[in-house]
Design a protein around this motif. Structure first.
Motif, mmCIF file in Angstrom:
data_model
loop_
_atom_site.group_PDB
_atom_site.id
_atom_site.type_symbol
_atom_site.label_atom_id
_atom_site.label_comp_id
_atom_site.label_asym_id
_atom_site.label_seq_id
_atom_site.Cartn_x
_atom_site.Cartn_y
_atom_site.Cartn_z
ATOM 1 N N PRO A 170 40.903 42.357 40.252
ATOM 2 C CA PRO A 170 40.987 40.980 39.767
ATOM 3 C C PRO A 170 41.210 40.002 40.916
ATOM 4 O O PRO A 170 41.742 40.367 41.962
ATOM 5 C CB PRO A 170 42.200 41.009 38.837
ATOM 6 C CG PRO A 170 43.060 42.095 39.401
ATOM 7 C CD PRO A 170 42.102 43.131 39.958
ATOM 8 N N THR A 171 40.782 38.781 40.712
ATOM 9 C CA THR A 171 41.061 37.723 41.677
ATOM 10 C C THR A 171 42.298 36.962 41.220
ATOM 11 O O THR A 171 42.701 37.039 40.065
ATOM 12 C CB THR A 171 39.879 36.742 41.802
ATOM 13 O OG1 THR A 171 39.673 36.115 40.531
ATOM 14 C CG2 THR A 171 38.619 37.447 42.249
ATOM 15 N N ILE A 172 42.890 36.227 42.144
ATOM 16 C CA ILE A 172 44.023 35.369 41.818
ATOM 17 C C ILE A 172 43.763 34.005 42.436
ATOM 18 O O ILE A 172 43.286 33.914 43.574
ATOM 19 C CB ILE A 172 45.368 35.968 42.280
ATOM 20 C CG1 ILE A 172 46.531 35.068 41.842
ATOM 21 C CG2 ILE A 172 45.382 36.237 43.769
ATOM 22 C CD1 ILE A 172 47.890 35.719 41.984
ATOM 23 N N ASP A 173 44.046 32.955 41.679
ATOM 24 C CA ASP A 173 43.892 31.580 42.152
ATOM 25 C C ASP A 173 45.246 31.077 42.635
ATOM 26 O O ASP A 173 46.239 31.172 41.900
ATOM 27 C CB ASP A 173 43.389 30.669 41.034
ATOM 28 C CG ASP A 173 42.002 31.050 40.548
ATOM 29 O OD1 ASP A 173 41.212 31.548 41.375
ATOM 30 O OD2 ASP A 173 41.724 30.857 39.359
ATOM 31 N N VAL A 174 45.271 30.559 43.865
ATOM 32 C CA VAL A 174 46.494 30.001 44.439
ATOM 33 C C VAL A 174 46.126 28.709 45.141
ATOM 34 O O VAL A 174 45.306 28.718 46.071
ATOM 35 C CB VAL A 174 47.170 30.982 45.424
ATOM 36 C CG1 VAL A 174 48.426 30.361 46.029
ATOM 37 C CG2 VAL A 174 47.502 32.297 44.750
ATOM 38 N N ARG A 223 31.657 39.543 36.817
ATOM 39 C CA ARG A 223 32.456 39.427 35.601
ATOM 40 C C ARG A 223 31.533 39.027 34.465
ATOM 41 O O ARG A 223 30.870 37.988 34.552
ATOM 42 C CB ARG A 223 33.576 38.413 35.761
ATOM 43 C CG ARG A 223 34.459 38.365 34.527
ATOM 44 C CD ARG A 223 35.645 37.446 34.723
ATOM 45 N NE ARG A 223 36.516 37.634 33.598
ATOM 46 C CZ ARG A 223 37.742 38.082 33.661
ATOM 47 N NH1 ARG A 223 38.262 38.375 34.824
ATOM 48 N NH2 ARG A 223 38.462 38.223 32.582
ATOM 49 N N ARG A 224 31.457 39.882 33.455
ATOM 50 C CA ARG A 224 30.641 39.629 32.264
ATOM 51 C C ARG A 224 29.221 39.196 32.617
ATOM 52 O O ARG A 224 28.721 38.202 32.107
ATOM 53 C CB ARG A 224 31.315 38.591 31.388
ATOM 54 C CG ARG A 224 32.620 39.062 30.806
ATOM 55 C CD ARG A 224 33.170 38.071 29.799
ATOM 56 N NE ARG A 224 34.472 38.494 29.368
ATOM 57 C CZ ARG A 224 35.606 37.928 29.748
ATOM 58 N NH1 ARG A 224 35.598 36.889 30.558
ATOM 59 N NH2 ARG A 224 36.755 38.382 29.307
ATOM 60 N N GLY A 225 28.589 39.899 33.527
ATOM 61 C CA GLY A 225 27.203 39.635 33.873
ATOM 62 C C GLY A 225 26.992 38.621 34.980
ATOM 63 O O GLY A 225 25.927 38.559 35.561
ATOM 64 N N ALA A 226 27.985 37.784 35.271
ATOM 65 C CA ALA A 226 27.854 36.818 36.369
ATOM 66 C C ALA A 226 28.132 37.529 37.692
ATOM 67 O O ALA A 226 29.073 38.307 37.796
ATOM 68 C CB ALA A 226 28.819 35.650 36.181
ATOM 69 N N THR A 237 35.082 42.899 38.704
ATOM 70 C CA THR A 237 34.857 43.986 39.659
ATOM 71 C C THR A 237 34.411 43.443 41.008
ATOM 72 O O THR A 237 33.845 42.355 41.113
ATOM 73 C CB THR A 237 33.791 44.980 39.158
ATOM 74 O OG1 THR A 237 32.567 44.295 38.957
ATOM 75 C CG2 THR A 237 34.224 45.670 37.874
ATOM 76 N N LEU A 238 34.658 44.247 42.008
ATOM 77 C CA LEU A 238 34.220 43.983 43.368
ATOM 78 C C LEU A 238 33.183 45.036 43.722
ATOM 79 O O LEU A 238 33.407 46.233 43.514
ATOM 80 C CB LEU A 238 35.404 44.092 44.331
ATOM 81 C CG LEU A 238 35.072 44.195 45.818
ATOM 82 C CD1 LEU A 238 34.482 42.877 46.329
ATOM 83 C CD2 LEU A 238 36.308 44.577 46.608
ATOM 84 N N TYR A 274 41.557 34.509 45.745
ATOM 85 C CA TYR A 274 41.904 35.584 46.661
ATOM 86 C C TYR A 274 41.753 36.945 45.983
ATOM 87 O O TYR A 274 41.853 37.049 44.763
ATOM 88 C CB TYR A 274 43.365 35.464 47.113
ATOM 89 C CG TYR A 274 43.662 34.214 47.884
ATOM 90 C CD1 TYR A 274 43.578 34.195 49.278
ATOM 91 C CD2 TYR A 274 44.041 33.039 47.240
ATOM 92 C CE1 TYR A 274 43.870 33.049 49.997
ATOM 93 C CE2 TYR A 274 44.326 31.890 47.944
ATOM 94 C CZ TYR A 274 44.241 31.894 49.322
ATOM 95 O OH TYR A 274 44.518 30.765 50.027
ATOM 96 N N LEU A 275 41.579 37.962 46.821
ATOM 97 C CA LEU A 275 41.709 39.358 46.423
ATOM 98 C C LEU A 275 42.949 39.887 47.135
ATOM 99 O O LEU A 275 43.113 39.668 48.343
ATOM 100 C CB LEU A 275 40.497 40.172 46.863
ATOM 101 C CG LEU A 275 39.177 39.841 46.190
ATOM 102 C CD1 LEU A 275 38.027 40.541 46.906
ATOM 103 C CD2 LEU A 275 39.213 40.245 44.728
ATOM 104 N N VAL A 276 43.816 40.563 46.397
ATOM 105 C CA VAL A 276 45.038 41.134 46.963
ATOM 106 C C VAL A 276 45.035 42.623 46.674
ATOM 107 O O VAL A 276 44.756 43.042 45.553
ATOM 108 C CB VAL A 276 46.302 40.490 46.341
ATOM 109 C CG1 VAL A 276 47.565 41.117 46.908
ATOM 110 C CG2 VAL A 276 46.307 38.982 46.558
ATOM 111 N N SER A 277 45.350 43.412 47.670
ATOM 112 C CA SER A 277 45.422 44.853 47.472
ATOM 113 C C SER A 277 46.859 45.277 47.226
ATOM 114 O O SER A 277 47.649 45.408 48.168
ATOM 115 C CB SER A 277 44.867 45.604 48.676
ATOM 116 O OG SER A 277 45.007 46.992 48.449
ATOM 117 N N GLY A 278 47.186 45.499 45.961
ATOM 118 C CA GLY A 278 48.511 46.000 45.632
ATOM 119 C C GLY A 278 48.741 47.379 46.216
ATOM 120 O O GLY A 278 49.847 47.724 46.605
ATOM 121 N N GLY A 279 47.678 48.169 46.315
ATOM 122 C CA GLY A 279 47.780 49.541 46.804
ATOM 123 C C GLY A 279 47.742 49.689 48.312
ATOM 124 O O GLY A 279 47.659 50.806 48.821
ATOM 125 N N GLY A 280 47.776 48.586 49.048
ATOM 126 C CA GLY A 280 47.784 48.680 50.506
ATOM 127 C C GLY A 280 46.394 48.842 51.080
ATOM 128 O O GLY A 280 45.442 48.189 50.657
#
Length: 149
Positions: A56-60, A89-92, A39-40, A65-71
């Protein structure tokens, strides 16, 4: 103008946005938050209150990164205004600075996001086929580092 160059309102009108479906907003997202999924949390641009949403984050190529699929979603507009947020994520908990990226870096991350998400992103990219309509933020950890709650 390349696909990821910023556009001004007078050139294209309001930026596009794909609102979440009722099921996602009312059922799936609250369950993801409750289960401790990724979560953000970011301060609301109008209220100043913390708002939490599953993102979700993505590693590249060694960066996250955070990407907004919804614009131009609410979390995107809040993150732009705040300039920083917190990933959980899970308490961290991980505070971070958000760096919005453009150009080749943006395009590379959006392509990786589309591939990673597969069919789950189809609706977003059907509604918003231009990669420039999908904001991308590089996650830069703040000095505090991750903590447990």
């Amino acid at each position: 103008m390349s696909a990821s160059e910023p556009r001004t309102a007078h050139e294209t009108g309001p930026r596009p946005y794909v609102p979440p479906r009722v099921f996602m907003r009312s059922v799936a997202n609250p369950i993801m938050v409750w289960l401790g999924g990724p979560t953000l949390t970011v301060r609301g641009r109008c209220t100043g209150r913390p708002i939490t949403t599953p993102v979700p984050t993505i590693d590249v190529q060694g960066a996250r990164y955070l990407v907004s699929g919804g614009g131009q979603t609410h979390w995107v507009r809040n993150l732009r205004a705040a300039g920083q947020g917190e990933l959980r994520r899970r308490g961290a908990r991980e505070p971070f600075a958000a760096i919005e990226v453009g150009g080749e870096e943006h395009d590379r991350v959006v392509a990786a996001y589309r591939e990673h998400m597969g069919w789950r992103a189809r609706e977003f990219f059907t509604a918003l086929p231009d990669p420039a309509d999908h904001p991308v933020f590089r996650i830069e950890p703040l000095a505090a580092g991750p903590t447990q709650t």
